[in-house]
Design an enzyme around this catalytic site. Structure first.
Site, PDB file in Angstrom:
ATOM      1  CB  CYS A  57       7.592  -5.246   5.872  1.00 22.89           C
ATOM      2  SG  CYS A  57       8.469  -5.471   4.310  1.00 22.89           S
ATOM      3  CG  ASN A  58      11.223  -8.355   4.675  1.00 22.38           C
ATOM      4  OD1 ASN A  58      10.248  -9.012   4.994  1.00 22.38           O
ATOM      5  ND2 ASN A  58      11.523  -8.083   3.417  1.00 22.38           N
ATOM      6  CD  GLU A 124      14.602  -5.036  -1.209  1.00 20.94           C
ATOM      7  OE1 GLU A 124      14.097  -4.074  -1.816  1.00 20.94           O
ATOM      8  OE2 GLU A 124      14.872  -5.017   0.002  1.00 20.94           O
ATOM      9  CD  GLN A 126      10.096  -1.218  -0.819  1.00 20.69           C
ATOM     10  OE1 GLN A 126       9.945  -2.411  -1.060  1.00 20.69           O
ATOM     11  NE2 GLN A 126       9.125  -0.465  -0.349  1.00 20.69           N
ATOM     12  CD  GLN A 130      12.173  -0.360   2.899  1.00 21.15           C
ATOM     13  OE1 GLN A 130      13.007  -1.275   2.972  1.00 21.15           O
ATOM     14  NE2 GLN A 130      10.877  -0.599   2.883  1.00 21.15           N
ATOM     15  N   GLY A 201       1.470   3.900  -0.398  1.00 23.13           N
ATOM     16  CA  GLY A 201       2.911   4.058  -0.312  1.00 23.13           C
ATOM     17  C   GLY A 201       3.644   3.389  -1.462  1.00 23.13           C
ATOM     18  CG  MET A 203       4.703  -3.186  -0.795  1.00 22.15           C
ATOM     19  SD  MET A 203       5.860  -4.020  -1.910  1.00 22.15           S
ATOM     20  CE  MET A 203       7.285  -4.145  -0.850  1.00 22.15           C
TER      21      MET A 203
END
Length: 429
Positions: A57-58, A124, A126, A130, A201, A203
């Site tokens: 997403c980023n 973070e 996560q 990923q 998911g 998140m």
């Protein structure tokens, strides 16, 4: 070989552009294959280049080990044009938002991303998962070769070292926690609100954990796969509904958090307008953590809707940055040391063909002299005479090239060889 990273992230491009360049998870393998084919067409030798794609997403980033002629600038331009062409975007429109990182800068960037230093939420964890998934998909698609495989293995080792030896993640505020904080600006008591999560998911699971801790009035999960939605809802004593039920059910919820892998919006302006009307204009708090976005941007213009995107949450997660500066400095020092180590490995790879050629030539000389010695022995020559001739023959052939180079050289080149050759042929006694 040019090692490089080309991409955009939350600091260089708005979500409206990032969603256009995002790669859905189920297309990563095909995209990696397309990137390698794209590089192959640009490589005069037809060399099969390496590629891996990270899309969250980023950020969207393409890592490559390329043999494209023309140097690093040509390799970067080719990679950037692939991103534009693949997503059917104007190159002129996309290029200003891209960062282009060659060689050690690409390695340093990969290390920083995996360690959480380049995230919207500093530290973070996560992103590491990923990136590992992105590498797994690239490997399955045949995108990893010697260079990227080694780079990513070292990337994961560096991330582990940073997280275990520093406190980089100790003071981080997650996106999920930020969503809770923002919702509390609209609703004093989450315990009196009905909360809806769209998707099932990682998140959404994280967000559900944070909101469940506030004991909301009800907790519901809407998901395309009912079984998965029910499994997540059951963990938090909630219930599950189908995505198809959203138009009729949306008005029942005060807080909506969405994060799916859909390539198109799930919630449109008309659906929210009808929900607000049914709620008699009671405020609705909505968080869209998906890229591409799940909720049409026009929804944010409605008076009774408070819509936040993943970029909007960026400011909320920057609290406590002073406490993290020491950890950041420590992490950067670790990364810099590991970058230099990896670049030394890459430089050593450059001499491998030379070493192989020297070995092959030496082996050919040895075999030729050995065959000559065997023939002499077969004729009945004295073994001591044959061994003497064998040793002298090998030595003469081995030194012929260096002696000729020194003889033919002139000026500075001869002086350089005169200094270098004794070092190369020095043996331990």
């Amino acid at each position: 070989m040019q090692l490089l990273a080309v991409g955009l992230n939350h600091t260089t491009a708005p979500v409206s552009l990032r969603e256009k360049v995002a790669f859905p998870a189920d297309t990563i393998g095909e995209a990696v294959a397309s990137a390698r084919a794209w590089f192959g067409r640009a490589t005069a030798s037809g060399t099969s280049d390496e590629a891996a794609i990270l899309s969250t997403c980023n950020r969207t980033e393409l890592y490559a080990a390329s043999h494209i002629p023309g140097g690093v600038d040509a390799a970067i331009d080719t990679t950037a044009r692939f991103l534009a062409e693949y997503h059917k975007l104007s190159y002129a429109e996309l290029r200003p938002y891209l960062y282009t990182l060659p060689q050690d800068n690409a390695v340093r960037h990969a290390f920083r991303v995996a360690s959480g230093l380049d995230s919207m939420v500093l530290g973070e964890a996560q992103i590491l998962g990923q990136m590992k998934e992105a590498v797994r998909r690239a490997e399955a698609a045949g995108g990893l070769g010697t260079y990227l495989h080694q780079m990513f293995q070292r990337t994961f080792a560096v991330a582990k070292e940073v997280r275990t030896t520093t406190e980089i993640g100790a003071h981080s505020v997650s996106m999920a926690a930020a969503a809770v904080r923002l919702s509390q600006r609209i609703f004093d008591k989450i315990s009196e609100q009905n909360v809806l999560f769209i998707g099932a998911g990682e998140m959404i699971e994280l967000c559900a954990t944070h909101f469940a801790a506030q004991n909301p009035k009800s907790l519901t999960v809407a998901n395309r796969t009912m079984e998965r939605g029910e499994a997540l809802a059951h963990r938090f004593s909630g219930k599950a509904i189908r995505l198809a039920d959203l138009p009729d059910q949306l008005s029942h919820f005060d807080i909506v958090v969405s994060s799916t892998a859909s390539s198109l919006p799930i919630i449109g302006l008309g659906m929210v307008e009808r929900a607000i009307k049914a709620r008699r204009h009671k405020p609705m708090f909505m968080v869209d953590l998906a890229v591409p976005r799940d909720i049409e941007s026009e929804v944010g213009r409605l008076d009774d809707v408070f819509l936040y995107t993943v970029d909007d949450l960026g400011t909320a997660v920057q609290t406590g940055i002073e406490n993290r500066q020491a950890a950041v400095a420590q992490a950067e020092a670790i990364i810099e040391t590991r970058v230099q180590s990896f670049m030394h490995w890459i430089e050593s790879r450059a001499v491998v063909p030379i070493i192989r050629e020297l070995h092959d030539n030496s082996e050919a000389m040895r075999v030729a002299e050995l065959e000559r010695a065997k023939k002499l022995l077969a004729k009945g020559e004295d073994i001591d005479v044959v061994l003497e001739a064998l040793s002298k023959g090998i030595t003469a052939k081995f030194l012929h090239g260096p002696q000729q180079a020194l003889h033919n050289a002139q000026g500075d080149e001869r002086a350089r060889l005169a200094t270098l050759l004794p070092q190369l042929f020095r043996t331990k006694r």
